[in-house]
Design an enzyme around this catalytic site. Sequence first.
Site, PDB file in Angstrom:
ATOM      1  CG  HIS A   1      -2.781  -7.428   5.833  1.00 33.80           C
ATOM      2  ND1 HIS A   1      -2.619  -7.039   4.522  1.00 33.80           N
ATOM      3  CD2 HIS A   1      -3.566  -6.487   6.399  1.00 33.80           C
ATOM      4  CE1 HIS A   1      -3.263  -5.902   4.318  1.00 33.80           C
ATOM      5  NE2 HIS A   1      -3.858  -5.539   5.430  1.00 33.80           N
TER       6      HIS A   1
ATOM      7  CG  HIS B   1     -10.707   0.052   6.166  1.00 33.94           C
ATOM      8  ND1 HIS B   1     -10.478   0.661   4.959  1.00 33.94           N
ATOM      9  CD2 HIS B   1      -9.811  -0.967   6.242  1.00 33.94           C
ATOM     10  CE1 HIS B   1      -9.489   0.051   4.334  1.00 33.94           C
ATOM     11  NE2 HIS B   1      -9.064  -0.946   5.083  1.00 33.94           N
TER      12      HIS B   1
ATOM     13  CD1 TRP C   1      -1.820   2.257   1.994  1.00 34.55           C
ATOM     14  CD2 TRP C   1      -3.040   1.241   0.404  1.00 34.55           C
ATOM     15  NE1 TRP C   1      -2.870   3.069   1.680  1.00 34.55           N
ATOM     16  CE2 TRP C   1      -3.643   2.476   0.718  1.00 34.55           C
ATOM     17  CE3 TRP C   1      -3.633   0.432  -0.565  1.00 34.55           C
ATOM     18  CZ2 TRP C   1      -4.804   2.924   0.089  1.00 34.55           C
ATOM     19  CZ3 TRP C   1      -4.785   0.881  -1.190  1.00 34.55           C
ATOM     20  CH2 TRP C   1      -5.365   2.105  -0.859  1.00 34.55           C
TER      21      TRP C   1
ATOM     22  CG  HIS D   1      -2.039  -3.034   7.745  1.00 34.28           C
ATOM     23  ND1 HIS D   1      -3.346  -3.413   7.964  1.00 34.28           N
ATOM     24  CD2 HIS D   1      -1.598  -2.501   8.904  1.00 34.28           C
ATOM     25  CE1 HIS D   1      -3.684  -3.089   9.206  1.00 34.28           C
ATOM     26  NE2 HIS D   1      -2.639  -2.528   9.794  1.00 34.28           N
TER      27      HIS D   1
ATOM     28  CG  HIS E   1      -6.034  -0.795  10.052  1.00 32.21           C
ATOM     29  ND1 HIS E   1      -4.846  -0.090   9.966  1.00 32.21           N
ATOM     30  CD2 HIS E   1      -6.419  -1.033   8.772  1.00 32.21           C
ATOM     31  CE1 HIS E   1      -4.535   0.078   8.689  1.00 32.21           C
ATOM     32  NE2 HIS E   1      -5.467  -0.455   7.953  1.00 32.21           N
TER      33      HIS E   1
ATOM     34  CG  ASP F   1      -7.195  -4.374   7.813  1.00 33.68           C
ATOM     35  OD1 ASP F   1      -5.992  -4.633   7.600  1.00 33.68           O
ATOM     36  OD2 ASP F   1      -7.863  -3.585   7.118  1.00 33.68           O
TER      37      ASP F   1
HETATM   38 ZN   LIG Z   1      -4.729  -3.765   6.317  1.00 32.19          ZN
END
Ligand SMILES: [Zn+2]
Length: 219
Positions: free
Chosen positions: A53, A162, A19, A49, A59, A55
């Site tokens: 993976h 998220h 990312w 991350h 996070h 979360d």
């Molecule tokens: Zn993540």
Amino acid sequence: MATEWIDITVPIYAGMVLWPGDPPVEISQPMHLDRGDICTVSRLALGLHTGTHVDAPSHFLRGAKGVDSLSLEPMVGPARVIEILETAAIGEAELSGRGIERGDRILLKTSNSARCWNSDEFVPDFAHLTLDGAAHLAGVGVRTVGIDYLSIGHGDDGPAVHRALLGAEILIIKGLNLSGVEPGEYDLVCLPLKIRDGDGAPARALLKSRDDPARGPRR
Ligand SMILES: [Zn+2]
């Protein structure tokens, strides 16, 4: 022939795609047999991350659970791979009518699996869940949502996607490579490293088909 476990984990290596802005993967050998040490011991530095993976709620939600206190139930058990290739913006329209039920573990096989893992360059126009897609899954009450690239949401909506999932106690698994997996019913094993208070953790993720005739009817 017995059904085999399929590894849907991406490998971790220096230079792998991350990312944007995440810390780089660094691997070194402070001890090495080639240098006369008694054994080889590597050192790994990476963001939590990285690659495949999980979360943790912490996070995106202040004061929420770390990865070491998550229930293992969403990570191990029956799961369904749903293939959605027609759009990069997966919303309620794409998810409804597929028989997704409360408690399901859902893995989204998007165009990302075939397209994004072939390159160490970040692919910015990756397929993702929209806000109404996340709200739909939260409303249904699924247990788990997995996706096949490095985020579940995109652009300005990313944080809200998220929060919608994590706030509904839905486990998010990212960075799956589903290119070798047909849509269908599977057993999932996805075990993140037990990092105390970790906001996420790299995981090894495996699927095994539940369509093996030797096992009989799957439901
Ligand atoms: Zn993540």
